[in-house]
Design a protein around this motif. Structure first.
Motif, PDB file in Angstrom:
ATOM      1  N   LYS A 116     -25.125 111.368  46.337  1.00  0.00           N
ATOM      2  CA  LYS A 116     -26.160 111.997  47.158  1.00  0.00           C
ATOM      3  C   LYS A 116     -25.542 112.782  48.312  1.00  0.00           C
ATOM      4  CE  LYS A 116     -30.266 110.962  49.942  1.00  0.00           C
ATOM      5  NZ  LYS A 116     -31.155 109.921  50.478  1.00  0.00           N
ATOM      6  N   GLN A 117     -26.087 113.987  48.536  1.00  0.00           N
ATOM      7  CA  GLN A 117     -25.575 114.848  49.592  1.00  0.00           C
ATOM      8  C   GLN A 117     -26.415 114.709  50.862  1.00  0.00           C
ATOM      9  OE1 GLN A 117     -22.580 116.890  48.687  1.00  0.00           O
ATOM     10  NE2 GLN A 117     -22.894 115.117  47.364  1.00  0.00           N
ATOM     11  N   THR A 118     -25.752 114.847  51.995  1.00  0.00           N
ATOM     12  CA  THR A 118     -26.420 114.769  53.295  1.00  0.00           C
ATOM     13  C   THR A 118     -26.378 116.137  53.976  1.00  0.00           C
ATOM     14  OG1 THR A 118     -24.397 114.191  54.474  1.00  0.00           O
ATOM     15  CG2 THR A 118     -25.689 112.372  53.517  1.00  0.00           C
ATOM     16  N   ASP A 119     -27.111 116.261  55.066  1.00  0.00           N
ATOM     17  CA  ASP A 119     -27.110 117.518  55.818  1.00  0.00           C
ATOM     18  C   ASP A 119     -25.694 117.917  56.228  1.00  0.00           C
ATOM     19  OD1 ASP A 119     -29.744 116.043  56.221  1.00  0.00           O
ATOM     20  OD2 ASP A 119     -30.256 117.985  57.096  1.00  0.00           O
ATOM     21  N   LEU A 120     -24.938 116.953  56.723  1.00  0.00           N
ATOM     22  CA  LEU A 120     -23.581 117.238  57.193  1.00  0.00           C
ATOM     23  C   LEU A 120     -22.676 117.672  56.049  1.00  0.00           C
ATOM     24  CD1 LEU A 120     -21.478 117.260  59.429  1.00  0.00           C
ATOM     25  CD2 LEU A 120     -21.079 114.814  58.992  1.00  0.00           C
ATOM     26  N   VAL A 121     -22.743 116.957  54.938  1.00  0.00           N
ATOM     27  CA  VAL A 121     -21.889 117.290  53.798  1.00  0.00           C
ATOM     28  C   VAL A 121     -22.238 118.668  53.247  1.00  0.00           C
ATOM     29  CG1 VAL A 121     -21.281 116.670  51.441  1.00  0.00           C
ATOM     30  CG2 VAL A 121     -21.461 114.889  53.180  1.00  0.00           C
ATOM     31  N   ILE A 122     -23.531 118.958  53.142  1.00  0.00           N
ATOM     32  CA  ILE A 122     -23.953 120.273  52.650  1.00  0.00           C
ATOM     33  C   ILE A 122     -23.420 121.376  53.560  1.00  0.00           C
ATOM     34  CG2 ILE A 122     -25.954 121.812  52.422  1.00  0.00           C
ATOM     35  CD1 ILE A 122     -25.757 120.060  50.041  1.00  0.00           C
ATOM     36  N   ALA A 123     -23.527 121.184  54.869  1.00  0.00           N
ATOM     37  CA  ALA A 123     -23.043 122.187  55.821  1.00  0.00           C
ATOM     38  C   ALA A 123     -21.540 122.408  55.680  1.00  0.00           C
ATOM     39  CB  ALA A 123     -23.396 121.767  57.243  1.00  0.00           C
ATOM     40  N   ILE A 124     -20.803 121.299  55.572  1.00  0.00           N
ATOM     41  CA  ILE A 124     -19.340 121.400  55.470  1.00  0.00           C
ATOM     42  C   ILE A 124     -18.923 122.032  54.148  1.00  0.00           C
ATOM     43  CG2 ILE A 124     -17.197 120.072  55.273  1.00  0.00           C
ATOM     44  CD1 ILE A 124     -18.438 118.043  57.233  1.00  0.00           C
ATOM     45  N   MET A 125     -19.477 121.540  53.037  1.00  0.00           N
ATOM     46  CA  MET A 125     -19.046 122.008  51.725  1.00  0.00           C
ATOM     47  C   MET A 125     -19.470 123.451  51.458  1.00  0.00           C
ATOM     48  SD  MET A 125     -17.245 119.558  50.853  1.00  0.00           S
ATOM     49  CE  MET A 125     -16.753 120.274  49.274  1.00  0.00           C
ATOM     50  N   SER A 126     -20.640 123.849  51.948  1.00  0.00           N
ATOM     51  CA  SER A 126     -21.051 125.241  51.757  1.00  0.00           C
ATOM     52  C   SER A 126     -20.179 126.177  52.591  1.00  0.00           C
ATOM     53  CB  SER A 126     -22.529 125.423  52.107  1.00  0.00           C
ATOM     54  OG  SER A 126     -22.789 125.052  53.449  1.00  0.00           O
ATOM     55  N   SER A 127     -19.731 125.713  53.765  1.00  0.00           N
ATOM     56  CA  SER A 127     -18.806 126.505  54.583  1.00  0.00           C
ATOM     57  C   SER A 127     -17.472 126.670  53.871  1.00  0.00           C
ATOM     58  CB  SER A 127     -18.592 125.837  55.945  1.00  0.00           C
ATOM     59  OG  SER A 127     -19.792 125.777  56.675  1.00  0.00           O
ATOM     60  N   VAL A 128     -16.989 125.586  53.277  1.00  0.00           N
ATOM     61  CA  VAL A 128     -15.740 125.636  52.514  1.00  0.00           C
ATOM     62  C   VAL A 128     -15.876 126.596  51.340  1.00  0.00           C
ATOM     63  CG1 VAL A 128     -14.195 124.314  51.026  1.00  0.00           C
ATOM     64  CG2 VAL A 128     -14.978 123.329  53.179  1.00  0.00           C
ATOM     65  N   ALA A 129     -17.019 126.530  50.649  1.00  0.00           N
ATOM     66  CA  ALA A 129     -17.245 127.396  49.485  1.00  0.00           C
ATOM     67  C   ALA A 129     -17.247 128.867  49.887  1.00  0.00           C
ATOM     68  CB  ALA A 129     -18.569 127.028  48.817  1.00  0.00           C
ATOM     69  N   GLU A 130     -17.872 129.181  51.023  1.00  0.00           N
ATOM     70  CA  GLU A 130     -17.899 130.573  51.484  1.00  0.00           C
ATOM     71  C   GLU A 130     -16.500 131.043  51.866  1.00  0.00           C
ATOM     72  OE1 GLU A 130     -19.876 132.915  55.210  1.00  0.00           O
ATOM     73  OE2 GLU A 130     -21.265 131.866  53.864  1.00  0.00           O
ATOM     74  N   ALA A 131     -15.748 130.174  52.530  1.00  0.00           N
ATOM     75  CA  ALA A 131     -14.378 130.525  52.913  1.00  0.00           C
ATOM     76  C   ALA A 131     -13.509 130.751  51.673  1.00  0.00           C
ATOM     77  CB  ALA A 131     -13.780 129.419  53.787  1.00  0.00           C
ATOM     78  N   GLN A 132     -13.720 129.944  50.642  1.00  0.00           N
ATOM     79  CA  GLN A 132     -12.949 130.109  49.398  1.00  0.00           C
ATOM     80  C   GLN A 132     -13.258 131.448  48.742  1.00  0.00           C
ATOM     81  OE1 GLN A 132     -14.163 126.556  47.293  1.00  0.00           O
ATOM     82  NE2 GLN A 132     -12.310 125.438  47.876  1.00  0.00           N
ATOM     83  N   LEU A 133     -14.540 131.862  48.797  1.00  0.00           N
ATOM     84  CA  LEU A 133     -14.921 133.151  48.221  1.00  0.00           C
ATOM     85  C   LEU A 133     -14.223 134.291  48.945  1.00  0.00           C
ATOM     86  CD1 LEU A 133     -16.805 134.378  46.055  1.00  0.00           C
ATOM     87  CD2 LEU A 133     -18.524 134.635  47.845  1.00  0.00           C
ATOM     88  N   GLU A 134     -14.144 134.204  50.268  1.00  0.00           N
ATOM     89  CA  GLU A 134     -13.459 135.229  51.045  1.00  0.00           C
ATOM     90  C   GLU A 134     -11.963 135.239  50.736  1.00  0.00           C
ATOM     91  OE1 GLU A 134     -14.398 134.417  55.088  1.00  0.00           O
ATOM     92  OE2 GLU A 134     -16.502 135.045  54.901  1.00  0.00           O
ATOM     93  N   GLU A 135     -11.393 134.055  50.532  1.00  0.00           N
ATOM     94  CA  GLU A 135      -9.971 133.967  50.208  1.00  0.00           C
ATOM     95  C   GLU A 135      -9.677 134.558  48.836  1.00  0.00           C
ATOM     96  OE1 GLU A 135      -5.925 133.080  50.627  1.00  0.00           O
ATOM     97  OE2 GLU A 135      -7.568 133.257  52.076  1.00  0.00           O
ATOM     98  N   ILE A 136     -10.576 134.331  47.883  1.00  0.00           N
ATOM     99  CA  ILE A 136     -10.414 134.914  46.545  1.00  0.00           C
ATOM    100  C   ILE A 136     -10.422 136.434  46.629  1.00  0.00           C
ATOM    101  CG2 ILE A 136     -11.559 135.233  44.306  1.00  0.00           C
ATOM    102  CD1 ILE A 136     -12.505 132.291  44.570  1.00  0.00           C
TER     103      ILE A 136
END
Length: 298
Positions: free
Chosen positions: A115-135
């Motif tokens: 189960k995902q929480t507000d904090l985890v969603i915020a952190i993981m979506s930020s990581v995902a966006e940063a990874q897209l920029e790095e790609i």
């Protein structure tokens, strides 16, 4: 908070980004999601997928849009995905989606971490966006490296074909090109006819009447050849001078590889990619040095 944790209704969502990935990957994600639901005693009632679609924005992702619509109708209690980045790689959109699902009493689970929480969603979506920029950064860096090595940074100009080389250790060295004589003759003809006063529409019409195949190549779908459009268009010949497009304005035919003419941004309102012309000082040109060895068309 739901009191009965059994027989919850589950919606599965799977997505992969590009046609270069395994088309079965969405199906694999759904299978893993079904296993996760079964382990919890839940029932899968809906499945949604978006295949070969970027997660940069929600636009164009029909599967996700349908999931959102059914969520508002209360059709399921839990959404199961492989990871948060499958929902998207845009922080604001993913967090907004999570909040909307939460408002409707729907939980988000990943079968890798539960189960995902507000904090985890915020952190993981930020990581995902940063990874897209790095790609994107690595892709541009790789393209520039190819240009500086006098190789193609991708794509195929009419009149040229791929000419990979074998290195001393037996590896395939890609990015090399060579001239295709049959197509090169058409390129010379276009320049010659334009020089004596023929208009691009006249040149295109004559090439089409003679049945000369246009630059767009047939696409491959498995082992089946799917014909693409082979007609010559005015824009194919004339193109745009400042953008270096079209046969007449392609600097490759003058012996130059040009890189970084344009930058591409996705419009956040439409999800469509928009080209922006870069300043002249940011554009790089280098001697093409393309092999003169012949090839056969087809």
């Amino acid at each position: 908070m739901k009191t009965n944790r059994h027989n919850l209704r589950v919606a599965l969502y799977g997505r992969f980004s590009t046609s270069r990935q395994n088309a079965a990957s969405s199906a694999d994600q759904l299978r893993a999601g079904e296993k996760y639901a079964t382990q919890h005693g839940w029932t899968v009632v809906a499945r949604f997928t978006d295949d070969a679609i970027s997660g940069a924005y929600e636009h164009g992702r029909a599967g996700l849009q349908e999931l959102k619509q059914q969520a508002m109708l209360g059709q399921f209690d839990v959404v199961v995905v492989e990871s948060v980045d499958r929902l998207g790689r845009n922080v604001s959109e993913v967090t907004a989606l999570y909040r909307r699902l939460k408002f409707h009493g729907i939980e988000v689970h990943t079968y890798t971490s539960g189960k995902q929480t507000d904090l985890v969603i915020a952190i993981m979506s930020s990581v995902a966006e940063a990874q897209l920029e790095e790609i994107a950064h690595k892709t541009r860096r790789g393209a520039k490296a190819n240009i500086l090595k006098k190789r193609s940074a991708g794509g195929r100009a009419y009149g040229y074909v791929s000419d990979p080389k074998l290195t001393a250790d037996g590896k395939l060295d890609k990015g090399h090109q060579k001239i295709c004589p049959e197509e090169a003759e058409i390129v010379r003809r276009i320049f010659e006819e334009y020089a004596i006063g023929k208009s691009p529409i006249e040149i295109a019409r004559k090439l089409n009447l003679e049945g000369v195949p246009g630059p767009r190549r047939p696409r491959k779908k498995g082992e089946i050849q799917v014909p693409g459009c082979s007609q010559w268009q005015v824009s194919t010949i004339l193109g745009h001078a400042s953008r270096g497009t079209g046969v007449l304005h392609n600097e490759l035919y003058r012996g130059w590889r040009v890189w970084n003419q344009r930058m591409y941004l996705k419009n956040p309102d439409t999800g469509k990619r928009v080209a922006r012309q870069n300043p002249e000082e940011d554009i790089e040109r280098i001697d093409a040095e393309i092999s003169q060895k012949g090839c056969t068309s087809g």
